[in-house]
Design a protein around this motif. Structure first.
Motif: not given
Length: 122
Positions: A1-13, A24-26
């Motif tokens: 089962m893949s691990k889950r991530v929340l990405i927080v940054d005000d810059a879209l880039f 590119s990972t699991d």
């Protein structure tokens, strides 16, 4: 089962760079947020295994958002992403409960090394 991530940054880039690394990972990206308030809401909704948290954002900064998330979920794994010149903020974040930090600009290998270090099962 893949691990889950929340990405927080005000810059879209920066969110795009992190998304590309995680895709590119699991890891599965469950949500992205561009300020602390969105981060708190997304954390409550998705309960990710990892949060990457920018520190300087409009409306609510990363440290305040991190403290709020950790009050509700003390075992949350949060890694801060911040610019090199923000050492005091990084120290504040670590003292507030961040598991580690990534300095911008970052390399793919740096991100994956930190993520692996903070998410290894005991």
């Amino acid at each position: 089962m893949s691990k889950r991530v929340l990405i927080v940054d005000d810059a879209l880039f920066m969110r795009t760079m992190l998304r590309d690394i995680f895709e590119s990972t699991d890891w599965q990206i469950v949500a992205e947020a561009e300020n602390g308030e969105q981060a708190i809401a997304a954390y409550k909704e998705f309960q990710p295994d990892l949060v990457t948290m920018d520190l300087v954002m409009p409306e609510m900064g990363g440290i305040q958002a991190m403290k709020s998330i950790l009050r509700e979920a003390p075992s949350a794994t949060i890694v801060v992403c911040s610019a090199l010149g923000q050492k005091n903020l990084i120290l504040d974040a670590i003292n507030a409960g961040a598991k580690d930090f990534i300095v911008k600009p970052f390399q793919r290998s740096q991100v994956l090394e930190v993520v692996e270090r903070v998410t290894i099962e005991p």
